[in-house]
Structure formats: C-alpha cells, structure tokens
Design a protein around this motif. Structure first.
Motif, PDB file in Angstrom:
ATOM      1  N   CYS A  53     -43.461 -35.665 -21.396  1.00 16.57           N
ATOM      2  CA  CYS A  53     -43.971 -36.849 -22.081  1.00 16.57           C
ATOM      3  C   CYS A  53     -43.286 -37.043 -23.431  1.00 16.57           C
ATOM      4  O   CYS A  53     -42.741 -36.107 -24.020  1.00 16.57           O
ATOM      5  N   ALA A  54     -43.346 -38.269 -23.915  1.00 17.27           N
ATOM      6  CA  ALA A  54     -42.849 -38.594 -25.247  1.00 17.27           C
ATOM      7  C   ALA A  54     -43.795 -38.007 -26.300  1.00 17.27           C
ATOM      8  O   ALA A  54     -44.913 -37.592 -25.979  1.00 17.27           O
ATOM      9  N   PRO A  55     -43.384 -37.968 -27.565  1.00 18.16           N
ATOM     10  CA  PRO A  55     -44.256 -37.416 -28.610  1.00 18.16           C
ATOM     11  C   PRO A  55     -45.627 -38.073 -28.689  1.00 18.16           C
ATOM     12  O   PRO A  55     -46.606 -37.426 -29.071  1.00 18.16           O
ATOM     13  N   ASP A  56     -45.724 -39.357 -28.319  1.00 21.44           N
ATOM     14  CA  ASP A  56     -47.016 -40.038 -28.375  1.00 21.44           C
ATOM     15  C   ASP A  56     -47.823 -39.874 -27.091  1.00 21.44           C
ATOM     16  O   ASP A  56     -48.885 -40.478 -26.935  1.00 21.44           O
ATOM     17  N   GLY A  57     -47.333 -39.042 -26.156  1.00 18.74           N
ATOM     18  CA  GLY A  57     -48.064 -38.777 -24.924  1.00 18.74           C
ATOM     19  C   GLY A  57     -47.773 -39.735 -23.790  1.00 18.74           C
ATOM     20  O   GLY A  57     -48.288 -39.563 -22.683  1.00 18.74           O
ATOM     21  N   GLY A 114     -36.718 -28.593 -11.917  1.00 22.58           N
ATOM     22  CA  GLY A 114     -37.085 -28.356 -13.304  1.00 22.58           C
ATOM     23  C   GLY A 114     -38.460 -28.849 -13.698  1.00 22.58           C
ATOM     24  O   GLY A 114     -39.298 -28.084 -14.182  1.00 22.58           O
ATOM     25  N   TYR A 115     -38.725 -30.144 -13.499  1.00 21.96           N
ATOM     26  CA  TYR A 115     -40.001 -30.651 -14.009  1.00 21.96           C
ATOM     27  C   TYR A 115     -41.203 -30.102 -13.243  1.00 21.96           C
ATOM     28  O   TYR A 115     -42.261 -29.854 -13.847  1.00 21.96           O
ATOM     29  N   PRO A 116     -41.098 -29.818 -11.928  1.00 21.21           N
ATOM     30  CA  PRO A 116     -42.229 -29.167 -11.272  1.00 21.21           C
ATOM     31  C   PRO A 116     -42.527 -27.777 -11.832  1.00 21.21           C
ATOM     32  O   PRO A 116     -43.689 -27.374 -11.923  1.00 21.21           O
ATOM     33  N   CYS A 117     -41.481 -27.047 -12.207  1.00 21.76           N
ATOM     34  CA  CYS A 117     -41.707 -25.708 -12.762  1.00 21.76           C
ATOM     35  C   CYS A 117     -42.319 -25.782 -14.156  1.00 21.76           C
ATOM     36  O   CYS A 117     -43.224 -25.004 -14.488  1.00 21.76           O
ATOM     37  N   VAL A 118     -41.851 -26.711 -14.982  1.00 19.71           N
ATOM     38  CA  VAL A 118     -42.451 -26.875 -16.310  1.00 19.71           C
ATOM     39  C   VAL A 118     -43.927 -27.247 -16.175  1.00 19.71           C
ATOM     40  O   VAL A 118     -44.801 -26.690 -16.855  1.00 19.71           O
ATOM     41  N   GLY A 119     -44.231 -28.186 -15.273  1.00 24.16           N
ATOM     42  CA  GLY A 119     -45.617 -28.603 -15.089  1.00 24.16           C
ATOM     43  C   GLY A 119     -46.488 -27.524 -14.486  1.00 24.16           C
ATOM     44  O   GLY A 119     -47.613 -27.284 -14.945  1.00 24.16           O
ATOM     45  N   ALA A 120     -45.992 -26.843 -13.450  1.00 24.30           N
ATOM     46  CA  ALA A 120     -46.785 -25.802 -12.795  1.00 24.30           C
ATOM     47  C   ALA A 120     -47.034 -24.627 -13.731  1.00 24.30           C
ATOM     48  O   ALA A 120     -48.133 -24.053 -13.744  1.00 24.30           O
ATOM     49  N   ALA A 121     -46.030 -24.249 -14.524  1.00 22.83           N
ATOM     50  CA  ALA A 121     -46.212 -23.148 -15.471  1.00 22.83           C
ATOM     51  C   ALA A 121     -47.287 -23.491 -16.496  1.00 22.83           C
ATOM     52  O   ALA A 121     -48.102 -22.642 -16.880  1.00 22.83           O
ATOM     53  N   TRP A 122     -47.301 -24.732 -16.944  1.00 22.10           N
ATOM     54  CA  TRP A 122     -48.325 -25.186 -17.888  1.00 22.10           C
ATOM     55  C   TRP A 122     -49.706 -25.163 -17.245  1.00 22.10           C
ATOM     56  O   TRP A 122     -50.678 -24.686 -17.836  1.00 22.10           O
ATOM     57  N   GLU A 143     -47.012 -27.483 -28.637  1.00 23.23           N
ATOM     58  CA  GLU A 143     -47.229 -28.580 -27.692  1.00 23.23           C
ATOM     59  C   GLU A 143     -46.253 -28.558 -26.524  1.00 23.23           C
ATOM     60  O   GLU A 143     -46.363 -29.380 -25.608  1.00 23.23           O
ATOM     61  N   PHE A 144     -45.310 -27.619 -26.512  1.00 24.48           N
ATOM     62  CA  PHE A 144     -44.274 -27.602 -25.487  1.00 24.48           C
ATOM     63  C   PHE A 144     -44.496 -26.490 -24.467  1.00 24.48           C
ATOM     64  O   PHE A 144     -44.891 -25.374 -24.808  1.00 24.48           O
ATOM     65  N   SER A 145     -44.204 -26.833 -23.217  1.00 24.88           N
ATOM     66  CA  SER A 145     -44.166 -25.858 -22.128  1.00 24.88           C
ATOM     67  C   SER A 145     -42.703 -25.599 -21.798  1.00 24.88           C
ATOM     68  O   SER A 145     -41.927 -26.543 -21.613  1.00 24.88           O
ATOM     69  N   PRO A 242     -28.398 -16.461 -22.803  1.00 19.36           N
ATOM     70  CA  PRO A 242     -27.420 -15.520 -22.244  1.00 19.36           C
ATOM     71  C   PRO A 242     -27.381 -15.553 -20.725  1.00 19.36           C
ATOM     72  O   PRO A 242     -28.342 -15.968 -20.070  1.00 19.36           O
ATOM     73  N   ASP A 243     -26.249 -15.119 -20.170  1.00 24.39           N
ATOM     74  CA  ASP A 243     -26.076 -14.951 -18.719  1.00 24.39           C
ATOM     75  C   ASP A 243     -26.317 -16.243 -17.942  1.00 24.39           C
ATOM     76  O   ASP A 243     -26.843 -16.220 -16.823  1.00 24.39           O
ATOM     77  N   ASP A 244     -25.943 -17.374 -18.530  1.00 23.56           N
ATOM     78  CA  ASP A 244     -26.051 -18.687 -17.887  1.00 23.56           C
ATOM     79  C   ASP A 244     -27.488 -19.146 -17.666  1.00 23.56           C
ATOM     80  O   ASP A 244     -27.723 -20.100 -16.907  1.00 23.56           O
ATOM     81  N   PHE A 245     -28.444 -18.499 -18.300  1.00 29.76           N
ATOM     82  CA  PHE A 245     -29.813 -19.002 -18.249  1.00 29.76           C
ATOM     83  C   PHE A 245     -30.007 -20.022 -19.367  1.00 29.76           C
ATOM     84  O   PHE A 245     -29.386 -19.932 -20.432  1.00 29.76           O
ATOM     85  N   ILE A 246     -30.868 -21.003 -19.108  1.00 33.99           N
ATOM     86  CA  ILE A 246     -31.088 -22.105 -20.038  1.00 33.99           C
ATOM     87  C   ILE A 246     -32.586 -22.327 -20.199  1.00 33.99           C
ATOM     88  O   ILE A 246     -33.337 -22.312 -19.217  1.00 33.99           O
ATOM     89  N   GLU A 247     -33.017 -22.541 -21.432  1.00 33.37           N
ATOM     90  CA  GLU A 247     -34.404 -22.915 -21.686  1.00 33.37           C
ATOM     91  C   GLU A 247     -34.565 -24.421 -21.492  1.00 33.37           C
ATOM     92  O   GLU A 247     -33.714 -25.206 -21.923  1.00 33.37           O
ATOM     93  N   LEU A 248     -35.671 -24.794 -20.863  1.00 33.36           N
ATOM     94  CA  LEU A 248     -35.988 -26.198 -20.626  1.00 33.36           C
ATOM     95  C   LEU A 248     -37.448 -26.412 -20.990  1.00 33.36           C
ATOM     96  O   LEU A 248     -38.323 -25.686 -20.497  1.00 33.36           O
ATOM     97  N   GLY A 249     -37.710 -27.384 -21.855  1.00 34.40           N
ATOM     98  CA  GLY A 249     -39.085 -27.570 -22.294  1.00 34.40           C
ATOM     99  C   GLY A 249     -39.467 -29.014 -22.501  1.00 34.40           C
ATOM    100  O   GLY A 249     -38.617 -29.904 -22.623  1.00 34.40           O
ATOM    101  N   GLY A 250     -40.774 -29.231 -22.539  1.00 31.26           N
ATOM    102  CA  GLY A 250     -41.304 -30.560 -22.793  1.00 31.26           C
ATOM    103  C   GLY A 250     -42.818 -30.540 -22.827  1.00 31.26           C
ATOM    104  O   GLY A 250     -43.455 -29.511 -22.601  1.00 31.26           O
TER     105      GLY A 250
END
Length: 261
Positions: A53-57, A114-122, A143-145, A242-250
């Motif tokens: 979501c955007a900063p305003d939700g 990506g987005y299913p994992c961010v949402g499911a983890a949250w 506020e970020f997952s 490191p090792d080609d891993f990347i953080e993704l959040g929102g």
C-alpha cells in the motif's frame, strides 16, 4: 500491529470497533460476491489483504489467503478456487506455524511470488515462509513487512526500460503473450522508479497493481536499493543483500473476509 489469535496469526476480529484499522477495513467497499459454486467450502477461511500500500493506506495489490489449506488439498481444486476468486494471486496456507504456503494465479501455480509472501508473512506473523522455491525469511519493521528472497526464484518476465515516468504511465495494456514489467527512473540518484506490470497470461489479470517478484528482478539487474511506485500508487521497497538475496518490503492493510456466495 494487528491483534493475533491463539495460533499467532493476525485476526480481523481482534480490531476494536471504532478503531482506525476497523474504519479502514470498512472503507474498502461492499461485500465480495465471487461465485465458488462446486468448490470446497472455505467461506469462513479466506482473508483478503492489500499488499504494498501507499503511505496513506491506499492502493496495494489484493491477495486472497486461504488460512486452512487442508480444506482444499488437491492442486486442481486450488487452481479452480484461485480462478474463481480472480485475484492476481491466492495463497493456501498448509502449515501456519512453519509458514508453509502454496501460491496460485488464476491460471497457474507458482514456486514463489513476492507480494503473496509479503502478505502471508504479515498475516501469519512468522519468521519465515516455506515455498516451493525455498525458505523465505521474513520480519516486521514498524509499518513495513519484509521478506528476503532471490530474484531467480521468480517466474520469467521481460523488464522494459522507458525514458520517463510519463511514458510508463501512458502505456496501453499490451496484447497477452508475454509478462512485461515496464519501468523508468523518476529520480535515478534517489533510486526512485515508476513501474507498471502486465502479466499477459490471458487469465483476466491484464495489469498487476504491485509485483514483488518483478521488483526483485529489477533490483538484481540494477544492483541497488529501489523505491518503486507501481500501478495506481502502490509502493515497494527493495535492498540487495549478500549471496544474491534481496530484501523486499511494503505495507499491508488489515485483512477482511470476503462474502462468497
């Protein structure tokens, strides 16, 4: 942070009446009346989140989450339910404590997204998810997952750079046949990107509001942290590790349960 139930997952019933979170859920609009006739009865076990979501939700990509995947054990039934629900992606939770999940678009099963994992983890509030592609680390930071994953876990797509954000915004939806992620720099020095995603699968999803896997792929290609605005205004953040891993959040909005008839 939203209330958690006895299993540690976030519970939409745990938000008090009159709270800002409850008001935000109510503001989503009317009930979901998707047709699931002939499919397993999961009426009371589906949450709908908005991820990135955007900063305003506002904005974010809608995600369906079937909390008890054992009620839909067969892949064919899962695929049929995902098609009926019609979200860009639907997640089936096979083990909420381990974070084991299974991900589907309306037309295909994905090893990772990506987005299913961010949402499911949250939603599950777990330190990692187990996907068909590998173990995805997860954590919450204000506020970020966030998740940590590899770009090469994602389905193949074409990353197309344009000269300006205005060009990206003016694009018409291309014909089906190729997954296209269109992007341009809004502010290269600051790492700000304007993007749109066109899955091209011919399954009813003509444009993806927010695509975490594509953000991972673009971050891998550019080798730098990015602040991406996609679709109508969804926000995705990335940072190479490191090792080609990347953080993704929102940001993820509070879940609601659709009314399926």
């Amino acid at each position: 942070m939203n209330a958690a139930n006895e299993h540690g997952t976030r519970d939409p019933q745990g938000v008090p009446d009159g709270s800002a979170a409850r008001d935000a859920v109510s503001a989503w609009g009317g009930p979901d009346t998707r047709d699931t006739a002939g499919l397993p009865d999961v009426h009371h076990g589906i949450d709908v989140l908005r991820v990135f979501c955007a900063p305003d939700g506002r904005y974010g990509n809608e995600l369906g989450v079937v909390r008890d995947g054992s009620r839909v054990p067969e892949q064919a039934d899962r695929q049929a339910l995902a098609a009926k629900l019609g979200f860009s992606e639907t997640v089936f939770v096979d083990d909420p404590e381990r974070g084991a999940v299974d991900i589907y678009t309306p037309s295909t099963r994905l090893r990772f997204a990506g987005y299913p994992c961010v949402g499911a983890a949250w939603l599950l509030d777990v330190p990692e998810l187990v996907t068909a592609a590998g173990v995805v680390e997860a954590h919450q930071d204000g506020e970020f997952s966030w998740i940590v994953a590899r770009a090469d876990w994602a389905a193949e797509r074409s990353l197309r750079r344009y000269a300006s954000a205005a060009e990206v915004e003016a694009l018409a939806v291309p014909p089906a046949g190729e997954w296209i992620y269109a992007w341009a720099w809004e502010d290269e020095a600051a790492g700000r990107v304007r993007a749109r995603g066109f899955p091209g699968r011919g399954d009813g999803i003509t444009e993806d509001e927010a695509t975490g896997a594509a953000a991972l792929q673009l971050t891998h290609e550019l080798g730098r942290a990015l602040n991406i605005t996609q679709g109508r205004g969804s926000q995705l953040l990335t940072a190479p590790g490191p090792d080609d891993f990347i953080e993704l959040g929102g940001r993820v909005t509070f879940p609601r349960q659709p009314s399926l008839v």
